[in-house]
Write a protein that holds these residues in place. Sequence first.
Motif, PDB file in Angstrom:
ATOM      1  N   GLU A 218       0.813  -1.219   0.000  1.00  0.00           N
ATOM      2  CA  GLU A 218       0.000   0.000   0.000  1.00  0.00           C
ATOM      3  C   GLU A 218       0.848   1.271   0.000  1.00  0.00           C
ATOM      4  OE1 GLU A 218      -3.270   1.732   2.930  1.00  0.00           O
ATOM      5  OE2 GLU A 218      -3.788  -0.285   2.233  1.00  0.00           O
ATOM      6  N   GLU A 219       2.066   1.185   0.526  1.00  0.00           N
ATOM      7  CA  GLU A 219       2.922   2.391   0.512  1.00  0.00           C
ATOM      8  C   GLU A 219       3.247   2.827  -0.911  1.00  0.00           C
ATOM      9  OE1 GLU A 219       5.913  -0.529   2.195  1.00  0.00           O
ATOM     10  OE2 GLU A 219       6.551   1.402   3.034  1.00  0.00           O
ATOM     11  N   LEU A 220       3.110   1.902  -1.853  1.00  0.00           N
ATOM     12  CA  LEU A 220       3.480   2.232  -3.229  1.00  0.00           C
ATOM     13  C   LEU A 220       2.277   2.616  -4.086  1.00  0.00           C
ATOM     14  CD1 LEU A 220       6.254  -0.390  -4.083  1.00  0.00           C
ATOM     15  CD2 LEU A 220       6.510   2.033  -3.584  1.00  0.00           C
ATOM     16  N   ILE A 221       1.158   2.862  -3.444  1.00  0.00           N
ATOM     17  CA  ILE A 221      -0.033   3.171  -4.230  1.00  0.00           C
ATOM     18  C   ILE A 221       0.117   4.504  -4.965  1.00  0.00           C
ATOM     19  CG2 ILE A 221      -1.345   4.433  -2.473  1.00  0.00           C
ATOM     20  CD1 ILE A 221      -3.778   2.694  -3.421  1.00  0.00           C
ATOM     21  N   ASN A 222      -0.463   4.546  -6.137  1.00  0.00           N
ATOM     22  CA  ASN A 222      -0.343   5.690  -7.047  1.00  0.00           C
ATOM     23  C   ASN A 222      -1.757   6.115  -7.413  1.00  0.00           C
ATOM     24  OD1 ASN A 222       0.572   7.499  -8.957  1.00  0.00           O
ATOM     25  ND2 ASN A 222       0.908   5.932 -10.532  1.00  0.00           N
ATOM     26  N   ILE A 223      -2.195   7.244  -6.884  1.00  0.00           N
ATOM     27  CA  ILE A 223      -3.595   7.652  -7.058  1.00  0.00           C
ATOM     28  C   ILE A 223      -3.705   8.781  -8.081  1.00  0.00           C
ATOM     29  CG2 ILE A 223      -5.620   8.616  -5.901  1.00  0.00           C
ATOM     30  CD1 ILE A 223      -4.699   7.258  -3.366  1.00  0.00           C
ATOM     31  N   TYR A 224      -4.546   8.546  -9.097  1.00  0.00           N
ATOM     32  CA  TYR A 224      -4.736   9.548 -10.148  1.00  0.00           C
ATOM     33  C   TYR A 224      -5.980  10.383  -9.851  1.00  0.00           C
ATOM     34  CZ  TYR A 224      -1.137   7.264 -12.881  1.00  0.00           C
ATOM     35  OH  TYR A 224       0.060   6.767 -13.318  1.00  0.00           O
ATOM     36  N   SER A 225      -5.773  11.690  -9.733  1.00  0.00           N
ATOM     37  CA  SER A 225      -6.866  12.608  -9.432  1.00  0.00           C
ATOM     38  C   SER A 225      -7.133  13.530 -10.604  1.00  0.00           C
ATOM     39  CB  SER A 225      -6.511  13.486  -8.223  1.00  0.00           C
ATOM     40  OG  SER A 225      -6.538  12.740  -7.036  1.00  0.00           O
ATOM     41  N   GLY A 226      -8.368  14.022 -10.669  1.00  0.00           N
ATOM     42  CA  GLY A 226      -8.719  15.044 -11.650  1.00  0.00           C
ATOM     43  C   GLY A 226      -9.291  16.244 -10.934  1.00  0.00           C
ATOM     44  N   TYR A 227      -9.020  17.429 -11.469  1.00  0.00           N
ATOM     45  CA  TYR A 227      -9.561  18.657 -10.894  1.00  0.00           C
ATOM     46  C   TYR A 227     -10.058  19.572 -12.004  1.00  0.00           C
ATOM     47  CZ  TYR A 227      -6.769  17.554  -6.716  1.00  0.00           C
ATOM     48  OH  TYR A 227      -6.214  16.953  -5.616  1.00  0.00           O
TER      49      TYR A 227
END
Lengths: 285, 204
Positions: A218-227
Amino acid sequence: MRKELLALIALVLLASFALYPRPQNSFKVSTTTSLYDTGLLDVLAKAFEEKYGAKPEFLVVGSGQALRLAKDGAVCLTLVHAPSLEKQYSEYLTDHIIFAYNYFVIVGPKEDPAGVKDARNATEAFRKIYEAGEAGKALFVSRGDMSGTHVKELSLWKLAGLDPKGRPWYKETGSGMAKTLIIANNMKAYTLSDVSTFLKLKRDGKLPNLEILYSGSEELINIYSGYRVKGCEDPNAKEFLRFLNSTEGQKIIASYGKEEFGRPLFYPAEGKLEWLREVWRELAR
Amino acid sequence: MIELVLRSLWISGTATLLATAWSLPLVFIIIKKNLRSLVTFFEGLVGVPTVLVGLLLYDLLCPRCPLGSLGLLYTPQAIVLGEAVLVTPLLVATLHTTLKRAYEEFGELVLTFGGSEWRALLVALKESWEEALGSVAMAFSRAVGELGVALIVGGNIAGYTRTMSTAIALYTQMGEFEKATQLGAILAALSVGVSFAVKVALKR
């Protein structure tokens, strides 16, 4: 005759300068390289254009520059993966969505001189690389460009309580993910990569010396966000953000890459939003 | 692909033309008033980083910047403007050398026969026509090969502001070195081709 010809060319060029058509029904989106370079965004854009008749135009840059363009109002939407950086720009942004995630991977030479394969977690893997680096047995290549991946890498060093900056085995390339991976391959060095860029280059035979040595925690999770950028009210842009998290958009994200790579490159956020938001808040601190 | 080549030719061609349109009068004034230090100034700027020109123009054109209301950011026109500014030092410096020599050789003759100074400058230009166009071809080569301006104020938008040089940068970033090399070779060939085309057109 020659003079008339030159004058004619000049006239045509100048007239076209004034009359060059502008794309209609389009809006600007700054985006991190990994989403675009893997081809995912083009597929999403095409599906969106067919349905709504509007076209997103992508400015493909690192997350740092993508957010800066948003701050300047140069784009209407921004798609990024650097929670702690995103937070610094929050006063210019609104309508935050999380639409995809995957895991960063620690890649390195097959021989794995630092023993990263046996690490119990990512911070331990980084500590092993540091020790092997100090012992002159390993190299690490860093993006060094304030991209989402670079920000992640810095946070991992921090978690491990180490500061590799300036060490002779720690090389900052200041370039994009693909270039950095190719440099790491040529130097037989370790690096941190998003999984999609690595798999694509690996499949194309560009990284014969590199293997995924550590991944999945989980420390390596990569979350893609949009704004959406505050002040931009383009209805098509708003619709595109909604589209990313719609059933159709999420389906495209979930299946993209399965055929080509044998595994999906991104996971859809659908159904895991609460967990992802919590992890995001953790990462943004 | 063809579209990419045509767009690059158009953008850099227009930029070169625009730069010539303001550099030539400037060189005339420099010769007439003997403004040597201005030439030295431009000579020093010939190699100015393209990214710097791009960033300065961005600081003028971004939506919250002084000229933001023009809506020029991320248009081909913005690249044209930026490249025109970029090649101006090269044009001024090289045109000055050429025209100054021709002016001393032919222009002063015109003066002794009672012609006006402007007349003398025009004669100098006519006599050094071929070298002057060589300067313009050089300016085009610099414009078509530059990256910083096109990336920053053009934005490398597919099908709209993507040029050959930004496409090369993108392919490199994506790890597709082969495609990048191919495009690079075409770009170089094109630049050399234009240089020859100018010379051949003049010989006829």
